[in-house]
Design a protein around this motif. Structure first.
Motif, PDB file in Angstrom:
ATOM      1  N   MET A 245      34.069  42.752  43.974  1.00 25.97           N
ATOM      2  CA  MET A 245      34.278  42.354  42.487  1.00 25.97           C
ATOM      3  C   MET A 245      33.838  40.887  42.436  1.00 25.97           C
ATOM      4  N   TYR A 284      31.076  51.021  38.460  1.00 26.58           N
ATOM      5  CA  TYR A 284      30.472  49.710  38.013  1.00 26.58           C
ATOM      6  C   TYR A 284      28.865  49.555  38.425  1.00 26.58           C
TER       7      TYR A 284
ATOM      8  N   LYS B 193      44.509  32.611  44.200  1.00 29.67           N
ATOM      9  CA  LYS B 193      44.894  34.052  43.993  1.00 29.67           C
ATOM     10  C   LYS B 193      43.748  34.684  43.305  1.00 29.67           C
ATOM     11  N   PHE B 194      43.343  35.743  43.905  1.00 28.26           N
ATOM     12  CA  PHE B 194      42.229  36.643  43.386  1.00 28.26           C
ATOM     13  C   PHE B 194      42.835  37.501  42.227  1.00 28.26           C
ATOM     14  N   GLY B 196      41.508  40.397  39.631  1.00 30.02           N
ATOM     15  CA  GLY B 196      40.215  41.010  38.967  1.00 30.02           C
ATOM     16  C   GLY B 196      40.486  42.129  37.848  1.00 30.02           C
ATOM     17  N   ALA B 197      39.200  42.260  37.150  1.00 27.03           N
ATOM     18  CA  ALA B 197      39.246  43.378  36.102  1.00 27.03           C
ATOM     19  C   ALA B 197      38.095  43.994  35.794  1.00 27.03           C
ATOM     20  N   ASP B 198      37.874  45.234  35.652  1.00 24.40           N
ATOM     21  CA  ASP B 198      36.690  45.651  35.335  1.00 24.40           C
ATOM     22  C   ASP B 198      35.496  45.445  35.938  1.00 24.40           C
ATOM     23  N   GLY B 199      35.732  45.440  37.459  1.00 26.40           N
ATOM     24  CA  GLY B 199      34.628  45.162  38.277  1.00 26.40           C
ATOM     25  C   GLY B 199      34.106  43.733  38.443  1.00 26.40           C
ATOM     26  N   TYR B 200      35.019  42.567  38.063  1.00 25.90           N
ATOM     27  CA  TYR B 200      34.809  41.356  38.234  1.00 25.90           C
ATOM     28  C   TYR B 200      35.972  40.745  38.511  1.00 25.90           C
ATOM     29  N   GLY B 201      35.989  39.531  39.246  1.00 20.59           N
ATOM     30  CA  GLY B 201      37.088  39.096  39.607  1.00 20.59           C
ATOM     31  C   GLY B 201      37.032  37.304  39.645  1.00 20.59           C
ATOM     32  N   ASP B 202      37.938  36.682  39.517  1.00 21.43           N
ATOM     33  CA  ASP B 202      38.096  35.276  39.607  1.00 21.43           C
ATOM     34  C   ASP B 202      39.058  34.628  40.591  1.00 21.43           C
ATOM     35  N   LEU B 203      39.011  33.419  40.925  1.00 22.42           N
ATOM     36  CA  LEU B 203      39.954  32.915  41.739  1.00 22.42           C
ATOM     37  C   LEU B 203      40.638  31.757  40.976  1.00 22.42           C
TER      38      LEU B 203
END
Lengths: 301, 301
Positions: A245, A284, B193-194, B196-203
């Motif tokens: 992801m 996805y 902290k990761f 994620g939602a809808d197949g993507y993610g951020d830190l």
């Protein structure tokens, strides 16, 4: 890419790399690979578990009284079902055996120098054979994935391993089998302690977990170690889901690859532990690799 | 090496690199550099502290009620003595102000994306000036050390920063000012902290310390990140002492370098916080660099 069958998966890789070569600055070409089940075989048990069982058995040989308790008794008797059962029970809500196992594993190399631990790992890999595939563990790497590593490196990608497996268990062999140097191996790890005297010092393994590099921890470790968002990721289980992801900016090229173990004849067929990731791959549009259909060969000769 | 004066220090460097070029496999040529006081100026305050004070003042500008408490009041008033005093009191056994400061610092970027934090750091460096040297912070790097980085890289060394400073504070500028990419920057860090939602993610940055990369933790982080023992290390304070002890196998070439700030005219003169390391340098024959005598120039133009 001759170990890959002609078809949509192989084409997707080649088209992705061609686009990246045109559009992406080489410093941004970061690729991350899970290891167990993605680059080398993880069935019927993790290779690292075999190493651990042998080291536990070595301890019993040196001190037979240890065989009065677990996990030493199981290691001494070669009772691999006990180890598998500890993990099965964990998923059923009973951590008793897993905690017993974890404490013994963490104490195995207590106060051992990191260089001596690496030497023990090297000795294991020089000899150890896979229990059913009739080849050394060093030859249980997947030929198409090793070829992919080289193909990406040839196109100026920096390839990293990001594995739940032990960082210091992989490092002694990754240069040889994958062309990946120690500084590009990210994985789980025990704590370390610096001990110095007379102007010199050493690092000793400690009986405590420092990093458990799985699931949402994988993208965290990627940032810690690399400081960039990857544009390519390959995995094979739910533990790789968050890493997949995290891979790829929303507006640039990326390839997210999930290796599907569907080849009982040449390797193993299983989906247990990969259900969520396989669902996300379909949902996805990630690239699912069928070992049976996409790989012309499985293992290197 | 034209920014170094002719003499024993410059000769020691050149002889070491010549010997390494003959005797050491390029993959083993690992060099580690402290940053504050070794590669760039750390007086009258750490550059990162200036960044933090400005960010705290920004928060007061957005919410004036914050100025009722510390460290916001001090930041708002530009009262740098309060910040120095917090650290002085810490060494005197009183952690009250330091804890107040640490909590505010860790909360500064709570839940900020790592990319947005990097952008804020970039904006700071694009503008911020050193308070007394009349140059931008980006021009407060030491010319002889930057030349040494390049000299080592030209001889196939991999150069890393291993700093007590913030890893994600240094990374946005190290490629530009040192030629060191983000994956070779080791430093202190907040937790991540990761999400994620809808197949993507951020830190997202978290309000907790993950790594305090100083003293005995430096060799530990070197192994974690690099997986090899360095053969060259440069530092300037007690926080680098264990890193210097860890550097070099007992039977191979190594160079351990301590930068001594003895140039009040061109930079600053101080030994506070470096007493133990300077003692070890004399006791064990490490290479002490006199800024006054060994450097033809101090800062790059």
């Amino acid at each position: 890419m001759q170990s890959w069958q002609d078809g949509p998966t192989r084409s997707a890789i080649i088209e992705f790399v061609a686009r990246v070569s045109r559009e992406v600055d080489p410093v941004e070409r970061v690729a991350v690979f899970d290891n167990d089940g993605t680059l080398w075989c993880e069935k019927p048990m993790y290779i690292q578990l075999d190493f651990i069982v042998r080291r536990l058995a070595d301890k019993v040989a040196a001190d037979p009284s240890l065989a009065e308790g677990q996990p030493y008794l199981a290691a001494h008797n070669g009772d691999l079902q006990w180890f598998g059962g500890a993990i099965t029970k964990h998923y059923q809500g009973d951590d008793t055996d897993l905690k017993t196992l974890a404490a013994a594993v963490l104490s195995l190399h207590d106060s051992v120098k990191v260089e001596d631990h690496a030497a023990a790992v090297g000795t294991f890999f020089a000899e150890a054979m896979h229990p059913t595939l009739h080849r050394r563990y060093l030859e249980c790497t997947y030929a198409p994935m090793v070829e992919l590593l080289r193909y990406l490196a040839d196109h100026e990608f920096a390839c990293y391993i990001v594995s739940g497996g032990g960082r210091d268990f992989m490092r002694p062999v990754t240069s040889q089998i994958y062309g990946i140097p120690p500084e590009r191996v990210v994985g789980s790890a025990q704590g370390l302690k610096f001990v110095g005297a007379d102007g010199y010092g050493d690092l000793l393994l400690q009986p405590a977990l420092d990093i458990w590099d799985d699931g949402p921890e994988k993208p965290v470790r990627i940032w810690n170690r690399i400081g960039r968002r990857p544009i390519f990721a390959a995995g094979n289980s739910n533990g790789d889901d968050e890493m997949l992801m995290y891979t790829g900016a929303q507006d640039g090229p990326s390839l997210k690859m999930l290796v599907h173990h569907d080849d009982a004849e040449r390797e193993f067929a299983y989906t247990a532990g990969a259900e969520r990731a396989l669902g996300h791959a379909e949902q996805y549009g990630w690239t699912t690799v069928s070992m049976r259909d996409d790989w012309a060969t499985v293992f290197r000769d």
